[in-house]
Design an enzyme around this catalytic site. Structure first.
Site, short mmCIF file in Angstrom:
data_model
loop_
_atom_site.label_atom_id
_atom_site.label_comp_id
_atom_site.label_asym_id
_atom_site.label_seq_id
_atom_site.Cartn_x
_atom_site.Cartn_y
_atom_site.Cartn_z
N SER A 40 0.82 -1.20 0.00
CA SER A 40 0.00 0.00 0.00
C SER A 40 0.86 1.26 0.00
O SER A 40 1.70 1.42 -0.88
CB SER A 40 -0.92 -0.07 1.22
OG SER A 40 -1.85 0.97 1.23
N ASP A 76 -10.17 -4.96 -4.79
CA ASP A 76 -9.56 -4.14 -3.73
C ASP A 76 -10.19 -2.76 -3.78
O ASP A 76 -10.04 -2.02 -4.76
CB ASP A 76 -8.04 -4.04 -3.96
CG ASP A 76 -7.32 -3.28 -2.86
OD1 ASP A 76 -7.99 -2.60 -2.04
OD2 ASP A 76 -6.07 -3.36 -2.80
N HIS A 104 -7.56 -5.61 0.68
CA HIS A 104 -6.38 -4.82 0.36
C HIS A 104 -5.11 -5.50 0.88
O HIS A 104 -4.01 -4.99 0.70
CB HIS A 104 -6.55 -3.44 1.01
CG HIS A 104 -5.52 -2.43 0.62
ND1 HIS A 104 -5.20 -2.14 -0.68
CD2 HIS A 104 -4.74 -1.62 1.39
CE1 HIS A 104 -4.26 -1.20 -0.71
NE2 HIS A 104 -3.97 -0.87 0.55
#
Lengths: 266, 655
Positions: A94, A216, A244
């Site tokens: 991320s 996601d 995610h």
């Protein structure tokens, strides 16, 4: 102040190559618990917490330095300099995928390759670019964190009722999970979700693997595809997963994809 | 007893929303309560929606970043507050507990939702309150910082201004002060002098009563107050303080305490005292100056009356040679007296403007002394004083301006003659050691009171107002003498036993022991040298016509041929026509200056070889340089001393 205490750096395993794992927005280095066992026998594994999260030194959270992701990228370079010998394999989830990308643009010689888990250089739609969110959405998100900081940032205690068997989780771990100072959480969220580092994408020539989840909400496929298309040397693997965090909810698929990439590229 | 509902009913209609999902969030069960709260049919949810799809955007982020990882890693989350979106798009805040369990080999998440509308509101209020608190805390901190900064500034200002804070509590009679007072007085912080007694111990004994009195007055009248006192500092010196402030009054109208600022006013007080002293000195000097002016006018007017009288007599007795001779002597005496007065005045002025030039050379002091005696002899004889001189035979050499030495002693002798009643004695004694020559002039006169001795050499220091005195004089003579002696690196002293006991002036001058070729008689020569006068053509340029004409006349009597001009331009014209050998030119002329006259003459009559003499009011060095630069050969000061002029003319080179 040592880098160790600042970033709660942990080094495990051994091997010729070094893998650095960097966690994303939300929790801390414990997110890598399903992956580390697969790598520590053949690699030197470096784990750390971003300043402001986990067991990092909260007193080192400088609101000016961490007002952009470059502050974290500088930290990452310092960690590599301090703990790694030679260029590293970087695994970033991320926001840390973006942090790794910025660091790799700054010091490409320090990165052999990188695995970007659910990356997004910018969350907000703009023109042809589909980041997944309108600016209003992101503002709403920030407002929510702001008004609900008790729920977001304070202790995410496990439910006391009928707790299932989770022997690998120690008590201490449970209590510190995903917990941080509300003001820091709020600032970090703004910096993360309002950042736009699309300009760095094309500049990052480090061999890269994009691990894209099939469903996601935070990093939609359109973003993964944009990155793969824009980066000079990037592969993309789609992992069948809702959410995610494929390294948590689909660790085996994640490991397979990483291994295959490393096999090809090392 | 009626039959209890079964578990299915209980589940469906539980007092909370109950949901079971797959681990990806797909809803597999949702009870009626949950569906109803959100406005859905159960069938619209089950197998149709994921639980996170019911969350707001923020909630969905939270689901991905926290909820799912936590469920994965720790198996449960509790008391999560999350907003859900109803079918008609209303936000419903809920609290949820969720846990992940394994059921028949399948992992599922089960969760219980509670609507927390009120609690949410309460929490929001709490959040708002906390924010407000934080803001006011921030503002408090800012205020405190500001206060501290102000305090620092104030301390700095008080320190720089030598000020300190001070207070007195009426009830406890306790005196308190801040550190500045301590540092003003040079005490340590821990010197423990905070008691009332210790404060009063620092007060000057003479100030204690008045301090208490002033304090009582301030307490009683409840007004602003200013009081002064002296406090002893750590060095045991008295520091003069001005304390000003105000009384703090309770709601019952009583004075509770008084506050104030102490200021170290020692310097200011010292300045004031200096100023007062200076003022006294100035007014006394001003008084003396006024006295002097009165005396001066008197002294200048005095000789005019006899001169006027004599002139009248001369008019009547136009052909009486005896009368004319007597008259001439009388006028000469009075004019000489006036000239001397004016000369003294100008000397004093030159000295005070540092414009006097001494023509010092090695001279024998004794002829100078005799010269002074000769000058004053008529006055001494007129008073029938007995004069004695006790002097050495050998010459005593000093490095001096002989004219000034004569002036010094002639002044002293004149004073002695004037201030000694007729038939007194005046004794001159000369003695010498290796370093200096001492000349004393002692008289048997009226003497000088002890209190006047100190100021006797000060300008305008004459003993009593001029108009009350018989002897006249300006009272500048001794000041001039003192200056002249000092300019010769000498000393002058005065002593007197008191009224009518006479007085003695003693002048000491450094001697020079080795003198080379020295013309010991130069002084005498100067006066007695016979002057042979060659005839000269002389042009006098002077805007005062009387002066010009009388000077020209005198020069004619002396055998010269003269011509006069009353301004610069006609002067230059005359220079061309009259072809003078010598030009005497004033500097301050009505049209062009004497300097310009000289320049023009030098330019236009370059071959005439005229001897140019400048006449100026002040014998300043600058004037002399200017005169020289513009072409003058010589420079003499006003009033023109005819003897000096004759001398100059006599010494002119023949060509």
């Amino acid at each position: 102040m040592s880098i160790q205490s600042r970033n709660n750096v942990n080094v495990v395993g051994s091997g010729k190559e070094t893998i650095v794992f960097a966690h994303g927005f939300g929790c801390d280095q414990n997110m890598w618990q399903y992956l580390v066992p697969s790598y520590k026998d053949n690699f030197r594994v470096i784990l750390f917490d971003l300043v402001g999260t986990g067991k990092s030194d909260l007193s080192q959270y400088d609101f000016d330095k961490y007002d952009s992701l470059h502050g974290y990228a500088d930290d990452l370079i310092e960690i590599i300099d301090e703990y790694a010998e030679g260029p590293v394999i970087f695994v970033g989830h991320s926001v840390s995928a973006t942090i790794g990308m910025l660091a790799a643009v700054k010091s490409p010689e320090k990165f052999r390759c990188q695995i970007m888990v659910g990356p997004s250089p910018s969350y907000i739609n703009e023109g042809d670019y589909i980041g997944g969110f309108s600016r209003t959405d992101i503002e709403e998100l920030c407002d929510m964190i702001d008004s609900n900081y008790l729920g977001w940032a304070s202790n995410m205690a496990p439910a006391i009722m009928g707790a299932p068997e989770q022997p690998e989780l120690g008590e201490e771990l449970k209590n510190s999970f995903c917990r941080t100072d509300p003001a820091i959480a709020k600032h970090f969220a703004r910096v993360t979700f309002l950042s736009d580092h699309r300009d760095a994408v094309a500049k990052c020539a480090t061999p890269s693997l994009i691990l894209q989840c099939s469903d996601d909400f935070i990093a939609p496929r359109s973003v993964g595809e944009y990155m793969q298309k824009t980066m000079p040397d990037a592969d993309m693997v789609i992992i069948e997963n809702v959410g995610h965090c494929p390294h948590l909810s689909a660790p085996h698929a994640s490991i397979d994809a990483i291994d295959s990439f490393l096999y090809q590229r090392l | 007893m009626s039959q209890l509902p079964d578990f299915t009913f209980c589940y469906d209609h539980a007092a909370c929303g109950l949901v079971i999902t797959d681990i990806d969030g797909t809803i597999r069960r949702a009870n009626a309560t949950f569906a109803k709260w959100l406005g859905f049919q159960q069938s619209e949810l089950v197998d149709a929606k994921k639980i996170q799809e019911l969350f707001t955007v923020g909630g969905r982020f939270f689901h991905h970043t926290h909820w799912a990882p936590l469920l994965q890693m720790q198996g449960s989350v509790s008391e999560v507050q999350i907003d859900l979106r109803s079918r008609d798009d209303k936000i419903i805040p809920m609290l949820v507990n969720a846990s992940r369990i394994s059921h028949d080999g399948t992992i599922i998440d089960q969760m219980a939702f509670f609507i927390v509308d009120d609690r949410k509101k309460f929490e929001q209020e709490l959040v708002a309150a906390r924010k407000k608190l934080e803001a006011s805390f921030d503002s408090l901190r800012e205020t405190q910082n500001q206060l501290q900064r102000n305090q620092n500034m104030l301390n700095l200002a008080m320190h720089s201004a030598k000020m300190a804070g001070w207070s007195f509590n009426v009830e406890s009679e306790r005196v308190e002060w801040n550190n500045e007072l301590q540092s003003l007085l040079g005490f340590d912080e821990d010197s423990g002098w905070l008691s009332k007694e210790s404060f009063y111990n620092l007060l000057h004994p003479e100030d204690k009563d008045s301090f208490r009195q002033q304090l009582r007055h301030a307490i009683k009248s409840q007004t602003n107050y200013t009081l002064e006192c002296r406090l002893k500092n750590s060095q045991e010196h008295w520091v003069e303080m001005e304390i000003s402030g105000y009384a703090v009054i309770t709601q019952h109208g009583e004075t509770q305490s008084i506050y104030g600022i102490c200021m170290d006013v020692s310097e200011r007080k010292a300045r004031l005292r200096e100023l007062a002293a200076l003022n006294t000195k100035l007014s006394s000097s001003d008084h003396r100056k006024n006295e002097f002016l009165a005396t001066l006018s008197h002294e200048l007017r005095n000789p005019l009356a006899p001169i006027r009288n004599v002139l009248e007599i001369m008019r009547i007795k136009e052909n009486d040679a005896t009368v004319w001779k007597k008259s001439r002597i009388l006028i000469d005496r009075h004019v000489s007296h006036m000239s001397r007065l004016i000369e003294d005045l100008m000397d004093i002025s030159r000295i005070s403007h540092n414009r006097i030039n001494l023509r010092k050379q090695a001279i024998d002091i004794l002829p100078a002394l005799h010269c002074a005696v000769d000058e004053t002899k008529p006055l001494i004889d007129a008073q029938s004083h007995q004069l004695s001189i006790n002097e050495a035979k050998a010459p005593i050499y000093v490095n001096a301006d002989s004219t000034r030495i004569v002036q010094i002693f002639s002044n002293l002798l004149t004073n002695a003659a004037k201030y000694t009643p007729a038939g007194g004695t005046i004794d001159i004694t000369v003695s010498q050691n290796r370093e200096q020559v001492t000349v004393s002039v002692e008289d048997s006169g009226i003497g000088i009171p002890a209190e006047e001795l100190e100021n006797i050499f000060t300008m305008f220091s004459q003993l009593s107002p001029a108009l009350e005195r018989a002897q006249g004089g300006l009272g500048i003579g001794l000041a001039l003498v003192h200056h002249l002696v000092t300019l010769h690196e000498g000393e002058i002293e005065v002593s007197s036993e008191g009224h009518n006991k006479g007085c003695k002036f003693t002048v000491k001058l450094p001697v020079i022991r080795r003198v080379g070729a020295l013309d010991a008689n130069s002084l005498q020569d100067e006066k007695s040298k016979a002057i042979k006068l060659p005839q000269r053509r002389i042009l006098v340029i002077e805007d005062n016509q009387d002066t010009a004409q009388s000077l020209a006349e005198l020069l004619e009597y002396a055998g010269h041929i003269t011509c006069t001009a009353f301004d610069g331009t006609s002067g230059i014209m005359q220079a061309k026509e009259f072809k003078p050998e010598v030009i005497l030119s004033d500097i301050g002329l009505p049209d062009i200056s004497g300097y310009e006259v000289a320049e023009t003459v030098r330019k236009q009559l370059a071959h005439a070889n005229i001897y140019l003499i400048a006449i100026t009011g002040w014998g300043q060095k600058k004037d002399k340089q200017l005169a020289k630069a513009s072409g003058f050969n010589r420079h003499i000061t006003k009033p023109v001393d005819f003897a000096e002029l004759k001398q100059i003319l006599a010494e002119l080179p023949d060509d």
